[in-house]
Design a protein around this motif. Sequence first.
Motif, short mmCIF file in Angstrom:
data_model
loop_
_atom_site.label_atom_id
_atom_site.label_comp_id
_atom_site.label_asym_id
_atom_site.label_seq_id
_atom_site.Cartn_x
_atom_site.Cartn_y
_atom_site.Cartn_z
N VAL A 76 -18.09 -22.43 4.16
CA VAL A 76 -18.98 -23.76 5.31
C VAL A 76 -18.85 -23.61 6.92
CG1 VAL A 76 -19.75 -25.77 5.23
CG2 VAL A 76 -19.16 -24.93 3.05
N PHE A 77 -20.14 -23.58 7.97
CA PHE A 77 -20.10 -23.20 9.15
C PHE A 77 -20.70 -25.29 9.27
CE2 PHE A 77 -22.59 -23.30 13.06
CZ PHE A 77 -21.04 -23.08 13.92
N VAL A 78 -20.42 -25.49 10.59
CA VAL A 78 -21.17 -27.13 10.53
C VAL A 78 -20.78 -26.93 12.27
CG1 VAL A 78 -21.12 -29.35 10.94
CG2 VAL A 78 -20.09 -28.06 8.40
N LYS A 79 -22.14 -27.51 12.14
CA LYS A 79 -22.55 -27.70 14.10
C LYS A 79 -23.10 -29.46 14.19
CE LYS A 79 -23.28 -27.35 18.70
NZ LYS A 79 -22.71 -27.58 19.53
N ARG A 80 -22.97 -29.68 14.58
CA ARG A 80 -23.59 -31.27 15.09
C ARG A 80 -24.06 -31.86 16.45
NH1 ARG A 80 -22.98 -37.25 14.94
NH2 ARG A 80 -23.68 -38.23 13.43
N THR A 114 -22.59 -7.78 8.67
CA THR A 114 -23.31 -9.03 8.60
C THR A 114 -21.40 -10.00 8.97
OG1 THR A 114 -22.32 -9.59 6.83
CG2 THR A 114 -24.52 -8.66 6.41
N ARG A 115 -20.67 -9.81 9.03
CA ARG A 115 -19.82 -10.80 9.81
C ARG A 115 -19.90 -10.48 11.20
NH1 ARG A 115 -17.12 -9.01 4.92
NH2 ARG A 115 -15.99 -10.89 3.96
N LEU A 116 -20.40 -9.75 12.29
CA LEU A 116 -20.30 -9.50 12.85
C LEU A 116 -21.83 -9.97 13.40
CD1 LEU A 116 -19.43 -6.04 13.72
CD2 LEU A 116 -18.06 -7.12 13.46
N PRO A 118 -20.32 -15.40 16.82
CA PRO A 118 -21.77 -14.67 16.87
C PRO A 118 -22.67 -16.68 16.45
CG PRO A 118 -21.45 -12.48 16.33
CD PRO A 118 -20.20 -13.98 15.88
N LEU A 119 -22.37 -17.09 15.21
CA LEU A 119 -22.48 -17.76 14.78
C LEU A 119 -22.48 -19.27 14.89
CD1 LEU A 119 -24.30 -18.44 11.77
CD2 LEU A 119 -21.83 -19.66 10.47
N ARG A 129 -29.99 -23.08 19.29
CA ARG A 129 -30.14 -23.51 18.59
C ARG A 129 -30.45 -25.23 19.09
NH1 ARG A 129 -31.30 -21.20 12.93
NH2 ARG A 129 -33.28 -22.64 13.04
N HIS A 130 -29.30 -26.23 19.77
CA HIS A 130 -28.71 -27.49 20.19
C HIS A 130 -29.42 -27.23 21.14
CE1 HIS A 130 -27.32 -28.93 16.40
NE2 HIS A 130 -27.63 -27.27 15.54
#
Length: 176
Positions: free
Chosen positions: A31-35, A150-152, A158-159, A166-167
């Motif tokens: 899981v990746f989280v950005k808040r 896809t990891r790259l 990158p994520l 985006r934020h």
Amino acid sequence: MLLVRAREVPLHFSLIEKGITVTVLPANTHVFVKRSVFKMTLAQLQAFHQDPSALRKLTPPPIFMRLHDDRRTSITEGEIEFTLWFGPLPVRWTARHASLDTGTGFRDYQVKGPLAYWNHEHIMEDVEGGAALTDRITIAHHPGLRGILTRLMFDGIPLQILFAYRHWRTARAVEN
């Protein structure tokens, strides 16, 4: 491969009969989280994401997004087909939009695309000083070369860069 003992099968079927969806996640799921908290109302944050052009606005350069088919009837229902161009490399994707089980927001999940699994929850909430957006992505990669690619593109740094952009873009679009 999922192994099911015979005595577990009736439990599985009883869940299906009750309308409960069971998703078996790949072993390498994480899981990746950005808040972020934005100086805007929850209604403004929701309106920005409901705009059909939001995905294009949230795609950072040098990635280009080409929309093929948008069958969304709302932010919480329907499918969208698009290609992300990473330079000369096209990545075709079909995502389905749905409501969240709890809370305010929506989710999109990969129906067809490059990853073994992708579920992106857009959790929106009223907080002191504005509205919060939490992007929670559950992701898994295929094994082998496909998974390395896809990891790259869709993991790690990158994520982090993608969701920082985006934020930032969300803030610029609505706060100004």
